[in-house]
Design a protein around this motif. Structure first.
Motif, mmCIF file in Angstrom:
data_model
loop_
_atom_site.group_PDB
_atom_site.id
_atom_site.type_symbol
_atom_site.label_atom_id
_atom_site.label_comp_id
_atom_site.label_asym_id
_atom_site.label_seq_id
_atom_site.Cartn_x
_atom_site.Cartn_y
_atom_site.Cartn_z
ATOM 1 N N UNK A 38 52.928 -17.341 -6.892
ATOM 2 C CA UNK A 38 53.112 -15.985 -6.365
ATOM 3 C C UNK A 38 54.583 -15.671 -6.142
ATOM 4 N N UNK A 39 55.315 -16.622 -5.563
ATOM 5 C CA UNK A 39 56.744 -16.418 -5.316
ATOM 6 C C UNK A 39 57.501 -16.239 -6.618
ATOM 7 N N UNK A 40 57.223 -17.097 -7.601
ATOM 8 C CA UNK A 40 57.896 -17.002 -8.889
ATOM 9 C C UNK A 40 57.606 -15.661 -9.566
ATOM 10 N N UNK A 41 56.336 -15.238 -9.523
ATOM 11 C CA UNK A 41 55.966 -13.985 -10.183
ATOM 12 C C UNK A 41 56.662 -12.788 -9.532
ATOM 13 N N UNK A 45 59.242 -10.311 -11.478
ATOM 14 C CA UNK A 45 59.077 -8.862 -11.558
ATOM 15 C C UNK A 45 60.317 -8.131 -11.047
ATOM 16 N N UNK A 46 60.828 -8.564 -9.885
ATOM 17 C CA UNK A 46 61.950 -7.865 -9.267
ATOM 18 C C UNK A 46 63.239 -8.066 -10.066
ATOM 19 N N UNK A 47 63.566 -9.330 -10.367
ATOM 20 C CA UNK A 47 64.848 -9.622 -11.022
ATOM 21 C C UNK A 47 64.920 -9.046 -12.425
ATOM 22 N N UNK A 48 63.844 -9.182 -13.195
ATOM 23 C CA UNK A 48 63.879 -8.662 -14.558
ATOM 24 C C UNK A 48 63.803 -7.145 -14.592
ATOM 25 N N UNK A 49 63.148 -6.538 -13.609
ATOM 26 C CA UNK A 49 63.164 -5.077 -13.513
ATOM 27 C C UNK A 49 64.578 -4.577 -13.242
ATOM 28 N N UNK A 70 68.038 -6.938 -22.299
ATOM 29 C CA UNK A 70 66.963 -6.168 -21.679
ATOM 30 C C UNK A 70 65.606 -6.574 -22.253
ATOM 31 N N UNK A 71 65.573 -6.861 -23.551
ATOM 32 C CA UNK A 71 64.322 -7.305 -24.163
ATOM 33 C C UNK A 71 63.915 -8.682 -23.661
ATOM 34 N N UNK A 72 64.908 -9.541 -23.419
ATOM 35 C CA UNK A 72 64.622 -10.842 -22.823
ATOM 36 C C UNK A 72 64.024 -10.670 -21.437
ATOM 37 N N UNK A 73 64.576 -9.742 -20.663
ATOM 38 C CA UNK A 73 64.034 -9.468 -19.338
ATOM 39 C C UNK A 73 62.609 -8.925 -19.437
ATOM 40 N N UNK A 74 62.345 -8.089 -20.456
ATOM 41 C CA UNK A 74 60.995 -7.566 -20.653
ATOM 42 C C UNK A 74 60.018 -8.679 -21.010
ATOM 43 N N UNK A 75 60.470 -9.624 -21.830
ATOM 44 C CA UNK A 75 59.616 -10.758 -22.191
ATOM 45 C C UNK A 75 59.294 -11.608 -20.966
ATOM 46 N N UNK A 77 59.343 -10.531 -17.853
ATOM 47 C CA UNK A 77 58.475 -9.706 -17.017
ATOM 48 C C UNK A 77 57.023 -9.844 -17.487
ATOM 49 N N UNK A 78 56.826 -9.828 -18.797
ATOM 50 C CA UNK A 78 55.492 -9.995 -19.369
ATOM 51 C C UNK A 78 54.933 -11.380 -19.045
ATOM 52 N N UNK A 79 55.816 -12.379 -18.983
ATOM 53 C CA UNK A 79 55.376 -13.727 -18.611
ATOM 54 C C UNK A 79 54.815 -13.734 -17.194
ATOM 55 N N UNK A 80 55.439 -12.955 -16.290
ATOM 56 C CA UNK A 80 54.918 -12.851 -14.930
ATOM 57 C C UNK A 80 53.532 -12.237 -14.912
ATOM 58 N N UNK A 81 53.314 -11.208 -15.731
ATOM 59 C CA UNK A 81 51.987 -10.593 -15.820
ATOM 60 C C UNK A 81 50.962 -11.590 -16.340
#
Length: 360
Positions: A38-41, A45-49, A70-75, A77-81
């Protein structure tokens, strides 16, 4: 002809592979895994956003190379989902899943991790090409970077869908793995070896970048004097490279080795006891990426701090940014490599300026 089991629930496959999912996901261990997850997710979400928002907001980042960041951050972010979906569909719940839902759970993870890894590989190769050609600015155009981003996600989605498309053991129970009860062991071998090869390529690329920059810096040092920044360049670059390589070694290698051992049907390796911890390590890579590739860029970090503090323009920051960029040109501490080639090509100018100041 082998019988296929498309209509079975996952408890059938877990029982066939003798994988127990209930006892290992109860009590304190389950609480620890869920708390860390939960903490990692949340951090992902916050840092990559913030990284994506910084690239969109700051016009200085409206360049193709930062679009890759930005695309790396999106990837990531998707990993968190994907990991959130996993947390709600794992443990004792795993046995109640349908085959299609289990494929979706694993496909999200495979897609997100592949997107992140391929994006990092593209960044590494692009930095290598730019530096070797002694270019101050990246050769990437908006058209080319758009093609690269689309290709990254196409590859990631395809890799995530490969088991669903047929490379599974639904029609041949004897080749099922224990970590992924409906994945074929041959697919796990392919997946782990492929990722390890990509990892090795990245190691080679970053080592070549470091050796090249160090060699060029030594050549410049013999012709100039007084440039403290350039003398520290090899040390700073080594720290950055070691951070990047260390993150991959710690976060990826253990999990990939475990998958490889499972694919090779190692029944005495105890892989069931460590699988969830290595999954957390793989997730940790998505936590570290925005730190390594973005936060070390002072401009990126400054933009994110201003967004966090909800402030308008930082006048003191603007005054610093408007100065003659002699120190910026000499920097090579940015993990993205944006300033590395600047330091190489402009090293003589920077050394001269600093040397003149020291002599005046």
């Amino acid at each position: 002809m082998n019988e296929c089991y498309y209509d079975k629930r996952m408890d059938f496959f877990y029982n066939k592979t003798k994988t127990d999912t209930a006892d290992e996901w109860t009590g304190p261990q389950l609480i620890v895994v869920l708390c860390f997850g939960t903490f990692f997710c949340l951090f992902i979400f916050i840092s990559n956003s913030l990284v994506i928002a910084a690239v969109v907001k700051n016009k200085r980042f409206h360049f193709p190379f930062y679009y890759l960041l930005a695309n790396l951050a999106a990837a990531d972010f998707f990993a968190g989902i994907a990991y959130v979906f996993l947390m709600f569909n794992t443990g004792p719940v795993s046995k109640t899943l349908t085959v299609n839902r289990w494929f979706l759970r694993q496909g999200l993870l495979d897609t997100s991790l592949t997107a992140s890894l391929v994006n990092l590989l593209v960044i590494a190769v692009e930095r290598h090409m730019s530096i070797m050609r002694m270019k101050i600015h990246s050769n990437l155009t908006k058209k080319r970077v758009t093609f690269l981003i689309i290709s990254i996600w196409a590859i990631a989605i395809f890799m995530g869908a490969v088991p669903t498309l047929g490379w599974n053991c639904l029609c041949d129970i004897n080749v099922c793995s224990s970590l992924a009860p409906i994945y074929s062991r041959s697919y796990l071998v392919f997946w782990s070896v492929l990722n390890l090869v990509v990892f090795f390529i990245m190691v080679v690329v970053y080592i070549r970048i470091y050796m090249y920059v160090q060699r060029k810096t030594n050549v410049l040092s013999s012709h100039t004097s007084g440039s403290i920044s350039r003398r520290k360049t090899p040390v700073k670059l080594m720290k950055t490279v070691m951070t990047v390589l260390g993150a991959f070694v710690v976060c990826w290698t253990p999990g990939l080795v475990v998958l490889l051992l499972d694919g090779l049907n190692c029944t005495y390796c105890g892989i069931q006891n460590v699988k969830r911890w290595f999954l957390l390590l793989a997730l940790l890579n998505s936590v570290m990426n925005p730190i390594i590739y973005s936060y070390k860029d002072d401009e990126m970090w400054g933009t994110m701090k201003r967004m966090i503090c909800c402030s308008s323009e930082d006048k003191s920051h603007d005054r610093r940014s408007s100065r003659i960029p002699s120190t910026v040109l000499c920097r090579s501490t940015d993990a993205s490599g944006h300033y590395i080639e600047d330091g190489i090509i402009q090293g003589t100018i920077c050394g001269k300026d600093l040397g003149d100041k020291g002599n005046s």
